[in-house]
Design a protein around this motif. Structure first.
Motif, PDB file in Angstrom:
ATOM      1  N   ALA A   1      38.062-143.037 -76.842  1.00 51.69           N
ATOM      2  CA  ALA A   1      38.990-142.413 -75.897  1.00 51.69           C
ATOM      3  C   ALA A   1      39.512-143.475 -74.912  1.00 51.69           C
ATOM      4  O   ALA A   1      40.709-143.539 -74.630  1.00 51.69           O
ATOM      5  N   ALA A   2      38.607-144.321 -74.424  1.00 49.34           N
ATOM      6  CA  ALA A   2      39.019-145.350 -73.467  1.00 49.34           C
ATOM      7  C   ALA A   2      40.012-146.315 -74.110  1.00 49.34           C
ATOM      8  O   ALA A   2      40.995-146.739 -73.489  1.00 49.34           O
ATOM      9  N   GLN A   3      39.769-146.648 -75.383  1.00 50.38           N
ATOM     10  CA  GLN A   3      40.643-147.565 -76.102  1.00 50.38           C
ATOM     11  C   GLN A   3      42.038-146.961 -76.287  1.00 50.38           C
ATOM     12  O   GLN A   3      43.052-147.621 -76.060  1.00 50.38           O
ATOM     13  N   LEU A   4      42.059-145.680 -76.691  1.00 48.85           N
ATOM     14  CA  LEU A   4      43.345-145.000 -76.880  1.00 48.85           C
ATOM     15  C   LEU A   4      44.105-144.929 -75.558  1.00 48.85           C
ATOM     16  O   LEU A   4      45.308-145.185 -75.493  1.00 48.85           O
ATOM     17  N   PHE A   5      43.382-144.619 -74.488  1.00 47.57           N
ATOM     18  CA  PHE A   5      44.004-144.521 -73.165  1.00 47.57           C
ATOM     19  C   PHE A   5      44.602-145.877 -72.774  1.00 47.57           C
ATOM     20  O   PHE A   5      45.716-145.969 -72.264  1.00 47.57           O
ATOM     21  N   ASP A   6      43.849-146.922 -73.061  1.00 48.51           N
ATOM     22  CA  ASP A   6      44.284-148.283 -72.733  1.00 48.51           C
ATOM     23  C   ASP A   6      45.574-148.644 -73.474  1.00 48.51           C
ATOM     24  O   ASP A   6      46.512-149.182 -72.903  1.00 48.51           O
ATOM     25  N   GLN A   7      45.609-148.321 -74.784  1.00 52.58           N
ATOM     26  CA  GLN A   7      46.797-148.613 -75.598  1.00 52.58           C
ATOM     27  C   GLN A   7      48.003-147.841 -75.078  1.00 52.58           C
ATOM     28  O   GLN A   7      49.107-148.358 -74.993  1.00 52.58           O
ATOM     29  N   TRP A   8      47.762-146.573 -74.724  1.00 56.08           N
ATOM     30  CA  TRP A   8      48.839-145.718 -74.239  1.00 56.08           C
ATOM     31  C   TRP A   8      49.387-146.277 -72.924  1.00 56.08           C
ATOM     32  O   TRP A   8      50.588-146.306 -72.693  1.00 56.08           O
ATOM     33  N   ARG A   9      48.488-146.777 -72.070  1.00 55.99           N
ATOM     34  CA  ARG A   9      48.929-147.269 -70.767  1.00 55.99           C
ATOM     35  C   ARG A   9      49.680-148.590 -70.886  1.00 55.99           C
ATOM     36  O   ARG A   9      50.570-148.886 -70.115  1.00 55.99           O
ATOM     37  N   ARG A  10      49.281-149.391 -71.859  1.00 56.99           N
ATOM     38  CA  ARG A  10      49.917-150.711 -72.007  1.00 56.99           C
ATOM     39  C   ARG A  10      51.356-150.600 -72.488  1.00 56.99           C
ATOM     40  O   ARG A  10      52.119-151.545 -72.358  1.00 56.99           O
TER      41      ARG A  10
END
Ligand SMILES: Nc1ncnc2c1ncn2[C@@H]1O[C@H](COP(=O)(O)OP(=O)(O)O)[C@@H](O)[C@H]1O
Ligand SMILES: [Mg+2]
Lengths: 333, 254
Positions: free
Chosen positions: A323-332
């Motif tokens: 979840a943290a990884q997906l959130f990170d990709q989405w934010r970038r």
């Protein structure tokens, strides 16, 4: 800044990858979840408190496995030692103050952590895993044999904690125990968050990534791991102590290989190396187990197995890590 | 000048294969020595023996006059004998800044601290920043090592070693694996090493060796066959034989 460095570089001020506000949001989320749990399941507080105790065990595994890279299938030894220490303090020595019992649990866990660490760290890789299993089985057998102290296979009873701070009695609905559990979880979480960013925490992550490099910078891998094992024992011991207080009985199952393995599964499912992952994994597995196994014990294991296979294959970072990884990709983006 | 680093008759055999045979050398502060030799000559093994990563069969290693063979690798580092690795060994998930902060904290004996972070330690931040700048790593400072170029990782290996403030630095092929276009940056980093530091560099790139070293030691089959000025090394008959021997054999067969 000197003229050799372009302004864009000079103006980039290095910032830590974490922030105080995110920390407070995390703690607030834990408290909010605690209140929601209380409101949703007022008759199931005993279960929630038990989950909090196991969260401590899973967090403690995360310290040695997720942070330091030492895999263990025997960590219930630390949890059970804490539970028995708190239980024995109350049943045999009349130490019934709950805070003192938690302290006894922490001390028991620390000693068990030291012993486990000394033995497990003799091995490498798979050898460590085998030694950790041997340790929990030895602890289990020792508790079984010392029946006059531990109650053996009947379990240790006669644990009657006195009211918390002399005011809050441990009621039938488990409200006091739940409140104590939440308070302990918040304190432990706050401290572990600090620990993970400390110089010691960095060194531990270094050991997981390359122990030879750590030795080549002049640090002792063994001493560092042993220290982490003791800290891990304190955390697991607090969880064990909490369990002894809330259920008022300590059984041999708290010192079992099965519990050790289940806790490791919870950690992998939630995500290793992050404190949130440990909490989420434990809650997901234990609440899931409670609801599904009541309906159909066969399906419970099937679903659990399928879930685990799915996570390991498709989300190896676990629920929180992914979840943290997906959130990170989405934010970038 | 008195020696800061002395090796006396160091020997090691793997099974029947003598990989290090009675190797002796001494270095003074500020020395720039290149250790060269054909592949498999025993150069890396020599570094592993003096740093304590391998146990020698016999021989003595002294650092600043004290005998250090018998000490653990970690203790030798604490006393100032620091190495880099032929294949970089860094923490893939940490940033260069974190690496350097960790090394500085380690040197200061503060890696046991359970609270606080280096981000709130101005002197640690400043020292890491200064090293990043010396080696031209500012742009990569806050990216994970796994994501930065290999040449930058090489530079970080050197910075990491310097953060430990060694007395003796052993560099095992610091330019290995780096594209030709980036070797000048490595060379600049080597030229900028502290003047009083004793440096022993293993390297295959002869241009680099000749520009860096004031003294060249040639190792072949575990034995020192040459120890002298860079200008003399190519003229030496034994060195030519060690390097060209195999070709000569080929030609005689053909
Ligand atoms: N751990 C080991 N066990 C057995 N043989 C080894 C070991 N390490 C190195 N060797 C052998 O020792 C010789 C020297 O290796 P090395 O020191 O790596 O050479 P260099 O760095 O000069 O290329 C080689 O023949 C190598 O195969
Ligand atoms: Mg080599």
């Amino acid at each position: 800044m000197d003229a050799n460095h372009p302004a864009s570089l000079a103006e980039q001020v290095a910032r830590p990858p974490f922030s105080a506000s995110a920390d407070w949001i995390g703690l607030a989320a834990i408290l909010a979840a605690a209140i929601i749990g209380y409101l949703l399941f007022p008759n199931n507080l005993a279960l929630l408190t038990r989950v909090i105790g196991i969260v401590m065990l899973v967090l403690s595994i995360d310290l040695v496995t997720g942070f330091c890279g030492v895999a263990t299938l025997g960590h219930a030894a630390l949890f059970g030692a804490g539970a028995y220490a708190a239980g024995i303090a109350a049943a045999h020595f009349g130490i019934t103050d709950p805070i003192a019992m938690i302290a006894a649990g922490a001390a028991g866990g620390a000693v068990a952590g030291l012993i486990s660490g000394l033995v497990v760290l003799l091995g490498h890789g798979l050898g460590q895993l085998v030694l950790s299993i041997a340790i929990v089985n030895l602890f289990h057998e020792a508790a079984n044999k010392a029946a006059s102290w531990t109650g053996g296979s009947d379990g240790l009873t006669d644990i009657a904690p006195s009211p918390l701070f002399g005011v809050f009695a441990f009621d039938l609905w488990g409200r006091t125990a739940y409140g104590l559990g939440i308070a302990l979880l918040v304190i432990v979480f706050f401290l572990l968050q600090r620990l993970s960013r400390s110089p010691f925490g960095m060194l531990c992550r270094g050991i997981r990534q390359d122990p030879i490099r750590v030795a080549a910078m002049g640090a002792s891998v063994r001493k560092t791991l042993l220290k982490m094992y003791i800290i891990s024992g304190v955390v697991a011991g607090v969880g064990g102590g909490l369990n002894a207080i809330s259920t008022q009985v300590v059984g041999l199952d708290s010192l079992s290989f099965t519990l050790s393995a289940q806790a490791l599964v919870m950690l992998v499912l939630g995500g290793t190396g992050s404190l949130y992952g440990a909490i989420i994994g434990t809650f997901v597995v234990m609440l899931f187990e409670d609801f599904v196994s009541a309906a159909n014990p066969f399906h419970w294991l099937t679903i659990m197995g399928a879930l685990l296979v799915g996570v390991v294959l498709f989300a190896p970072r676990g629920i929180f890590g992914t979840a943290a990884q997906l959130f990170d990709q989405w934010r970038r983006r | 000048m008195s020696a800061v680093f002395e090796v006396e008759r160091l020997s090691k055999a793997f099974g029947g294969l003598a990989v290090t045979q009675a190797v002796s050398l001494a270095m003074a502060p500020g020395d720039r020595v290149a250790l060269i030799g054909p592949n498999g000559a025993g150069k890396t093994t020599f570094v592993n023996l003096v740093t304590g990563h391998l146990k020698p069969d016999s021989g003595v290693v002294r650092l600043a006059g004290d005998q250090i063979n018998g000490m653990k690798a970690m203790q030798r580092v604490q006393r100032g004998l620091v190495r880099s690795f032929q294949v970089t060994r860094l923490f893939p998930e940490m940033t260069p800044r974190e690496h350097l902060a960790l090394a500085v904290l380690q040197r200061q004996g503060r890696t046991g601290r359970l609270y606080g972070t280096f981000w709130s330690m101005p002197e640690v931040l400043e020292e890491s920043e200064a090293l990043l700048r010396t080696l031209g790593l500012e742009a990569a400072a806050d990216r994970k090592v796994a994501e930065i170029a290999y040449g930058q990782q090489r530079l970080l290996e050197i910075a990491f070693a310097l953060a430990l403030r060694p007395k003796v630095l052993l560099l095992d092929e610091p330019a290995a694996g780096v594209p030709q276009s980036e070797t000048p940056r490595i060379e600049a980093a080597l030229a900028g090493l502290p003047a009083d530091l004793a440096v022993l560099m293993i390297e295959h790139d002869m241009d680099l060796v000749f520009r860096f070293a004031k003294r060249v030691i040639v190792l072949a089959a575990g034995t020192i066959i040459f120890d002298g000025a860079p200008g003399d090394v190519t003229k030496d008959a034994r060195v030519r034989e060690a390097y060209l021997g195999s070709y000569a054999d080929d030609r005689s067969v053909a």
